[in-house]
Write an enzyme that holds these catalytic residues in place. Structure first.
Site, PDB file in Angstrom:
ATOM      1  CD  GLU A  29      -2.688   1.373   2.509  1.00  0.00           C
ATOM      2  OE1 GLU A  29      -2.230   0.952   3.590  1.00  0.00           O
ATOM      3  OE2 GLU A  29      -3.795   1.902   2.398  1.00  0.00           O
ATOM      4  CD  GLN A  60      -0.077  -1.606   9.461  1.00  0.00           C
ATOM      5  OE1 GLN A  60       1.051  -1.126   9.455  1.00  0.00           O
ATOM      6  NE2 GLN A  60      -1.040  -1.216   8.651  1.00  0.00           N
ATOM      7  CG  ASP A 101       2.890 -22.982  35.527  1.00  0.00           C
ATOM      8  OD1 ASP A 101       3.601 -22.988  34.511  1.00  0.00           O
ATOM      9  OD2 ASP A 101       2.140 -22.040  35.844  1.00  0.00           O
ATOM     10  CB  THR A 124      -0.168 -16.129  31.678  1.00  0.00           C
ATOM     11  OG1 THR A 124       0.853 -15.677  32.563  1.00  0.00           O
ATOM     12  CG2 THR A 124      -0.547 -15.012  30.723  1.00  0.00           C
ATOM     13  CE  LYS A 184      -0.219 -18.959  35.351  1.00  0.00           C
ATOM     14  NZ  LYS A 184       1.092 -19.440  35.749  1.00  0.00           N
TER      15      LYS A 184
HETATM   16  P1  NAP Z   1       3.696 -13.262  42.442  1.00  0.00           P
HETATM   17  O1  NAP Z   1       2.529 -14.159  42.592  1.00  0.00           O
HETATM   18  O2  NAP Z   1       3.490 -11.808  42.311  1.00  0.00           O
HETATM   19  O3  NAP Z   1       4.673 -13.530  43.699  1.00  0.00           O
HETATM   20  C1  NAP Z   1       5.823 -12.769  43.873  1.00  0.00           C
HETATM   21  C2  NAP Z   1       6.677 -13.385  44.973  1.00  0.00           C
HETATM   22  O4  NAP Z   1       7.911 -12.632  44.989  1.00  0.00           O
HETATM   23  C3  NAP Z   1       6.087 -13.265  46.373  1.00  0.00           C
HETATM   24  O5  NAP Z   1       6.517 -14.349  47.157  1.00  0.00           O
HETATM   25  C4  NAP Z   1       6.720 -11.952  46.867  1.00  0.00           C
HETATM   26  O6  NAP Z   1       6.781 -11.867  48.254  1.00  0.00           O
HETATM   27  C5  NAP Z   1       8.085 -12.078  46.301  1.00  0.00           C
HETATM   28  N1  NAP Z   1       8.761 -10.793  46.159  1.00  0.00           N
HETATM   29  C6  NAP Z   1       8.460  -9.805  45.292  1.00  0.00           C
HETATM   30  N2  NAP Z   1       9.327  -8.772  45.443  1.00  0.00           N
HETATM   31  C7  NAP Z   1      10.187  -9.140  46.441  1.00  0.00           C
HETATM   32  C8  NAP Z   1      11.307  -8.514  47.044  1.00  0.00           C
HETATM   33  N3  NAP Z   1      11.708  -7.309  46.665  1.00  0.00           N
HETATM   34  N4  NAP Z   1      11.963  -9.189  48.007  1.00  0.00           N
HETATM   35  C9  NAP Z   1      11.577 -10.416  48.404  1.00  0.00           C
HETATM   36  N5  NAP Z   1      10.504 -11.063  47.870  1.00  0.00           N
HETATM   37  C10 NAP Z   1       9.829 -10.430  46.890  1.00  0.00           C
HETATM   38  O7  NAP Z   1       4.578 -13.681  41.173  1.00  0.00           O
HETATM   39  P2  NAP Z   1       4.706 -15.162  40.551  1.00  0.00           P
HETATM   40  O8  NAP Z   1       3.666 -15.364  39.516  1.00  0.00           O
HETATM   41  O9  NAP Z   1       4.786 -16.122  41.670  1.00  0.00           O
HETATM   42  O10 NAP Z   1       6.100 -15.042  39.764  1.00  0.00           O
HETATM   43  C11 NAP Z   1       7.346 -15.043  40.448  1.00  0.00           C
HETATM   44  C12 NAP Z   1       8.470 -15.181  39.431  1.00  0.00           C
HETATM   45  O11 NAP Z   1       8.411 -16.468  38.807  1.00  0.00           O
HETATM   46  C13 NAP Z   1       8.415 -14.168  38.283  1.00  0.00           C
HETATM   47  O12 NAP Z   1       9.704 -13.693  38.014  1.00  0.00           O
HETATM   48  C14 NAP Z   1       7.896 -14.982  37.127  1.00  0.00           C
HETATM   49  O13 NAP Z   1       8.356 -14.483  35.860  1.00  0.00           O
HETATM   50  C15 NAP Z   1       8.506 -16.330  37.405  1.00  0.00           C
HETATM   51  N6  NAP Z   1       7.773 -17.417  36.756  1.00  0.00           N
HETATM   52  C16 NAP Z   1       8.472 -18.194  35.895  1.00  0.00           C
HETATM   53  C17 NAP Z   1       7.847 -19.243  35.270  1.00  0.00           C
HETATM   54  C18 NAP Z   1       8.625 -20.096  34.317  1.00  0.00           C
HETATM   55  O14 NAP Z   1       8.031 -20.829  33.527  1.00  0.00           O
HETATM   56  N7  NAP Z   1       9.935 -20.040  34.364  1.00  0.00           N
HETATM   57  C19 NAP Z   1       6.501 -19.529  35.535  1.00  0.00           C
HETATM   58  C20 NAP Z   1       5.814 -18.726  36.445  1.00  0.00           C
HETATM   59  C21 NAP Z   1       6.471 -17.670  37.046  1.00  0.00           C
HETATM   60  P3  NAP Z   1       5.573 -11.252  49.109  1.00  0.00           P
HETATM   61  O15 NAP Z   1       4.623 -12.374  49.371  1.00  0.00           O
HETATM   62  O16 NAP Z   1       6.244 -10.745  50.326  1.00  0.00           O
HETATM   63  O17 NAP Z   1       4.978 -10.134  48.280  1.00  0.00           O
END
Ligand code: NAP
Length: 501
Positions: free
Chosen positions: A31, A202, A319, A279, A283
């Site tokens: 286009e 896009q 998971d 996600t 979930k």
């Molecule tokens: P979430 O439900 O938000 O839980 C976050 C966790 O991190 C809580 O335990 C929280 O503690 C803690 N946290 C956050 N900031 C913190 C800090 N500054 N100091 C200490 N603890 C802290 O998140 P989620 O879904 O469980 O995900 C957690 C991680 O796993 C992410 O990085 C995500 O990308 C990864 N993940 C990876 C996969 C994979 O396939 N590899 C799958 C799922 C998730 P509090 O309870 O005190 O807030």
């Protein structure tokens, strides 16, 4: 066959020609957006074309850049027809003034709505069709996936009797751009590259042809995708599409930015959806939408995988099983022996920690849970008869396996580490859920201490591979998925963290 058309928004005749000639043959047409050009030598532009063109000269009121008087604006379209352009695009409200075109040029008559997707799409379709264009074009801003579903439904019902372009603009609209080919649209638009879009949403042609295999999409293509909010940066489309392509499966996997998962499933199942990754934040809600869910998903209270088959919805949680597989593989690499003999410390108590904890519960010798918010950690520990700790106690625990399930260390906080160096020692396994970056600060420090490490990529690949196998019934090409992820995460294979292979 649905054409792939790249919309060019170059400023000058030479740059427009250069941009066109730089496109691969798989781009069927272009286009030429005259309204984006600061100056245009139309005759030279058209005589220099190397594939069929649509000439457009969009007015500001239609979301374009032309502020020229209407006579002049439409005059350029007429001139393009005299010069033999294959198509000109004229807005429905200007079609009378443009009148009949000279020569064999076909008229695309278009409707654009940059604010919303109106409810009367069929009425708009009929109004355009009544002026007897060669092609009907309707593009409208999607505010949610329900708008996208209505546009796809219009295509599905109408593309058979009239050459039709129907697209949703905006981030949500990508499925209309890729699935144009499934529902028999006349064409779909793509940009030359990211940042050069002529309309919001896009995708670059390289992504349409590469990740989404646009020219392989047809009526029989099965639809999978990830539902979440946000999903724009999800790695799942890259991993799943690479796997589908590697096994030459006629299916495509799309990102769906969904606010209402129940409505989404109702609307997309009839459009060919057969499986979905789920996600954040859907979930937990997804569990309640299933006809059947496996026991682990019910116990965790979350579904990350949906299979749609013969009108029934089955949910499970890959998971959980994938986390166990990742820990098991890393322990084997470290020569630590069976899971049942291991002392495992899980740091975190959010969604990821929950999935890992439920997976490991009953399989490991001892499970401890440490979390920043101690009460949250205690709650999860209580559900599973695990031992609760505060983060300040982690350095004294000396587990065989330490798992980070917090978001600490995730981009952009890449220099942060969830545990003190004293918690890391030779011989142990350190598994990080974080996969962006692949080599987190925790894994670097763990390796320096002599630990065996497993990255979040292992877990990600294992959960995605389990989804792939559930949906397709075929073994997942794990290495293809892993390579694609590592590539997307900006890593070279050679310095990627050792995986389980
Ligand atoms: P979430 O439900 O938000 O839980 C976050 C966790 O991190 C809580 O335990 C929280 O503690 C803690 N946290 C956050 N900031 C913190 C800090 N500054 N100091 C200490 N603890 C802290 O998140 P989620 O879904 O469980 O995900 C957690 C991680 O796993 C992410 O990085 C995500 O990308 C990864 N993940 C990876 C996969 C994979 O396939 N590899 C799958 C799922 C998730 P509090 O309870 O005190 O807030």
């Amino acid at each position: 066959m649905t054409r792939l058309c790249v919309a060019l928004v170059e400023k000058g005749t030479d740059t427009m020609l250069e941009a066109m000639r730089g496109l691969p043959r798989e781009v069927d047409m272009v286009e030429l957006r005259l309204d984006a050009m600061a100056s245009c030598e139309l005759e030279r532009l058209l005589s220099g074309r190397d594939r069929p063109v649509i000439v457009s000269n969009r007015p500001e009121r239609g979301g374009g850049f032309s502020d020229r008087p209407e006579r002049e604006r439409l005059g350029a379209l007429r001139r393009a027809a005299e010069l033999g352009a294959e198509y000109v695009d004229v807005e429905l409200d200007a079609v009378d003034e443009l009148g009949a075109l000279p020569g064999a040029t076909a008229k695309i008559v278009s409707y654009h709505n940059f604010a919303e997707t109106p409810y009367n799409l069929d009425t708009i379709f009929r109004r355009i069709k009544a002026v007897e264009p060669a092609v009907v074009k309707i593009t409208a801003k999607a505010r949610d996936m329900a708008d996208v579903a209505r546009v796809l439904d219009l295509l599905r019902r109408r593309a058979g009797d009239t050459p039709l372009i129907a697209l949703s603009m905006g981030e949500e609209g990508l499925p209309t751009r890729v699935l144009a080919a499934k529902f028999g649209a006349f064409l779909t638009f793509a940009s030359r590259e990211s940042g050069l879009e002529s309309a919001p949403g896009q995708a670059p042609y390289s992504e349409m042809l590469g990740m989404y295999r646009f020219h392989q999409v047809d009526a029989a293509t099965t639809l999978y995708g990830v539902i979440g909010n946000p999903v724009a940066h999800s790695m799942s489309p890259a991993a799943h599409n690479a796997a589908l392509a590697a096994l030459d499966i006629n299916a495509v996997y799309l990102p769906f930015k969904v606010t209402d998962p129940a409505l989404f499933l109702d609307q997309f199942e009839p459009l060919g959806l057969r499986g979905a990754s789920v996600t954040i934040p859907h979930k937990e809600a997804a569990l309640g939408l299933m006809d059947e869910a496996d026991e682990l998903a019910r116990r965790v209270g979350a579904v990350n995988t949906v299979k749609l088959s013969e009108g029934r919805r089955y949910g499970c949680n890959t998971d959980v099983s994938a986390a166990v597989r990742s820990v098991e593989a890393a322990a084997a690499r470290a020569g630590l022996g069976p899971l049942g003999a291991l002392d495992v410390l899980l740091v975190g108590a959010g969604g990821a920690a929950r999935a890992i904890a439920y997976g490991l519960h009953g399989r490991v010798g001892r499970l401890s849970i440490a979390n920043r918010t101690v009460e949250r950690g205690q709650r999860l520990a209580k559900e599973l008869d695990a031992d609760p700790y505060g983060l300040d106690e982690v350095a004294d625990l000396a587990p065989d396996v330490l798992i980070n399930a917090t978001s600490v260390g995730m981009w952009p906080g890449v220099n942060e580490c969830p545990v003190p160096d004293g918690a890391l020692r030779a011989g142990m396994v350190v598994f990080d859920s974080v996969y962006n970056p692949i080599r987190t600060e925790l894994l670097k420090r763990a390796e320096a201490a002599g630990a065996t490490v497993a990255s979040g990529v292992d877990w990600f690949v294992n959960q995605a591979a389990a989804q792939f196998e559930l949906w397709t019934g075929q073994g997942a090409p794990r290495e293809v998925m892993r390579r694609e992820l590592e590539h997307r995460l900006g890593k070279k294979d050679e310095d990627a963290v050792a995986g389980e292979g």
